[in-house]
Write a protein that holds these residues in place. Structure first.
Motif, PDB file in Angstrom:
ATOM      1  N   LEU A  31       0.837  -1.204   0.000  1.00 29.92           N
ATOM      2  CA  LEU A  31       0.000   0.000   0.000  1.00 29.92           C
ATOM      3  C   LEU A  31       0.872   1.255   0.000  1.00 29.92           C
ATOM      4  O   LEU A  31       1.860   1.334   0.725  1.00 29.92           O
ATOM      5  N   LYS A  34      -0.310   6.736   1.825  1.00 26.72           N
ATOM      6  CA  LYS A  34      -1.625   7.291   2.115  1.00 26.72           C
ATOM      7  C   LYS A  34      -2.522   7.103   0.900  1.00 26.72           C
ATOM      8  O   LYS A  34      -2.072   6.683  -0.163  1.00 26.72           O
ATOM      9  N   GLY A  35      -3.790   7.411   1.065  1.00 30.72           N
ATOM     10  CA  GLY A  35      -4.733   7.310  -0.039  1.00 30.72           C
ATOM     11  C   GLY A  35      -5.756   6.216   0.169  1.00 30.72           C
ATOM     12  O   GLY A  35      -5.579   5.314   1.005  1.00 30.72           O
ATOM     13  N   ASN A  36      -6.836   6.301  -0.575  1.00 28.82           N
ATOM     14  CA  ASN A  36      -7.947   5.378  -0.422  1.00 28.82           C
ATOM     15  C   ASN A  36      -7.834   4.192  -1.369  1.00 28.82           C
ATOM     16  O   ASN A  36      -7.046   4.203  -2.315  1.00 28.82           O
ATOM     17  N   LEU A  55      -8.035  -1.179   8.130  1.00 22.97           N
ATOM     18  CA  LEU A  55      -7.358  -0.078   7.444  1.00 22.97           C
ATOM     19  C   LEU A  55      -8.105   1.221   7.725  1.00 22.97           C
ATOM     20  O   LEU A  55      -8.517   1.939   6.812  1.00 22.97           O
ATOM     21  N   ASP A  57      -7.419   4.146   8.594  1.00 19.57           N
ATOM     22  CA  ASP A  57      -6.931   5.454   8.159  1.00 19.57           C
ATOM     23  C   ASP A  57      -7.180   5.691   6.671  1.00 19.57           C
ATOM     24  O   ASP A  57      -6.771   6.727   6.131  1.00 19.57           O
ATOM     25  N   ARG A  58      -7.860   4.755   6.013  1.00 19.86           N
ATOM     26  CA  ARG A  58      -8.173   4.863   4.590  1.00 19.86           C
ATOM     27  C   ARG A  58      -9.645   4.530   4.359  1.00 19.86           C
ATOM     28  O   ARG A  58     -10.240   3.769   5.119  1.00 19.86           O
ATOM     29  N   GLN A  59     -10.195   5.070   3.295  1.00 22.68           N
ATOM     30  CA  GLN A  59     -11.521   4.667   2.867  1.00 22.68           C
ATOM     31  C   GLN A  59     -11.402   3.425   1.984  1.00 22.68           C
ATOM     32  O   GLN A  59     -10.547   3.369   1.081  1.00 22.68           O
ATOM     33  N   TRP A  60     -12.237   2.421   2.262  1.00 21.12           N
ATOM     34  CA  TRP A  60     -12.340   1.262   1.385  1.00 21.12           C
ATOM     35  C   TRP A  60     -13.599   1.465   0.547  1.00 21.12           C
ATOM     36  O   TRP A  60     -14.698   1.564   1.076  1.00 21.12           O
ATOM     37  N   ASN A  84     -15.285   3.614   7.733  1.00 22.73           N
ATOM     38  CA  ASN A  84     -14.480   3.896   6.543  1.00 22.73           C
ATOM     39  C   ASN A  84     -14.839   3.015   5.345  1.00 22.73           C
ATOM     40  O   ASN A  84     -14.146   3.033   4.328  1.00 22.73           O
ATOM     41  N   GLU A 106      -9.355  10.426  -4.206  1.00 19.49           N
ATOM     42  CA  GLU A 106      -7.994  10.227  -3.692  1.00 19.49           C
ATOM     43  C   GLU A 106      -7.626   8.740  -3.606  1.00 19.49           C
ATOM     44  O   GLU A 106      -7.071   8.264  -2.609  1.00 19.49           O
ATOM     45  N   THR A 108      -5.429   5.663  -4.330  1.00 18.24           N
ATOM     46  CA  THR A 108      -4.037   5.352  -4.665  1.00 18.24           C
ATOM     47  C   THR A 108      -3.796   3.853  -4.839  1.00 18.24           C
ATOM     48  O   THR A 108      -2.700   3.450  -5.225  1.00 18.24           O
TER      49      THR A 108
END
Length: 210
Positions: A31, A34-36, A55, A57-60, A84, A106, A108
């Motif tokens: 991964l 950062k980033g979704n 996870l 700290d990220r959007q799934w 998230n 966003e 990634t």
């Protein structure tokens, strides 16, 4: 695939419970910082509800073109909520501009599990082309599933599976890894690595390089 009785629209893919931890263990090593994460062809939604809480700290962001499976994803979200985990998008990679509604999210990393062998070859082409348009430099495209290597099956079970797929639909089938890599390289990706997985599957990880 099993469907739960008693009017529950959640669907179940038995392989999910077997492969979700090995997939996650590989995914977290590649991964970006950062980033979704966009999951293309989320199927039943079981991977999404399992991965998202790990996870936070990220959007799934799940997606699925089939309405019944999108309802399954929503039902799994209600059964096992995570703040998230996003509402599933109606995305079909056979549409040339499928990535357009996602450009401001966003993203990634794109994750695609067990799709390209259960869809026409054009779906693989559309996935990779759209991923190239959507991902930023150094973005990750993660693919999981069975592959042939140098035109040969890696196990008798994969050969039997391939025959079963083609008997169901002439446009389905286990793909040649080298063909997938060639297409990806033409779309500004480089192959980072392949990882042997349970049941003779592979994790195939690409990175956007230009």
């Amino acid at each position: 695939m099993m469907i739960n009785p008693e009017n529950d629209v959640k669907q179940y893919a038995p392989a999910t419970e077997r492969n979700r931890d090995p997939i996650f263990n590989v995914l977290v090593t590649v991964l970006p910082p950062k980033g979704n994460i966009l999951e293309v062809a989320s199927g039943t939604g079981e991977h999404a509800v399992y991965f998202a809480p790990k996870l936070k700290d990220r959007q799934w962001i799940p997606s699925e073109p089939d309405e019944i499976r999108r309802k399954s994803i929503e039902a799994w979200q209600q059964f096992s909520p995570s703040p998230n985990l996003c509402h599933p998008y109606n995305i079909n990679v056979l549409n040339s501009n499928w990535f357009e509604p996602l450009k401001d999210l966003e993203i990634t990393t794109i994750v695609n599990i067990n799709m390209i062998h259960i869809s026409p070859w054009e779906a693989c082409l559309g996935l990779i082309q759209g991923a190239s348009n959507l991902l930023p430099l150094e973005g990750i495209l993660y693919l999981y599933g069975p592959y042939k290597r140098e035109g040969k099956h890696t196990s008798p079970s994969n050969e039997s599976f391939d025959q079963s797929l083609r008997s169901q639909n002439q446009y389905w089938g286990v793909r040649d890894l080298e063909s997938v890599v060639e297409i990806a390289e033409k779309q500004s990706f480089k192959l980072l690595k392949t990882v042997a997985m349970p049941a003779n599957n592979l994790s195939v990880i690409f990175q956007k390089v230009s």
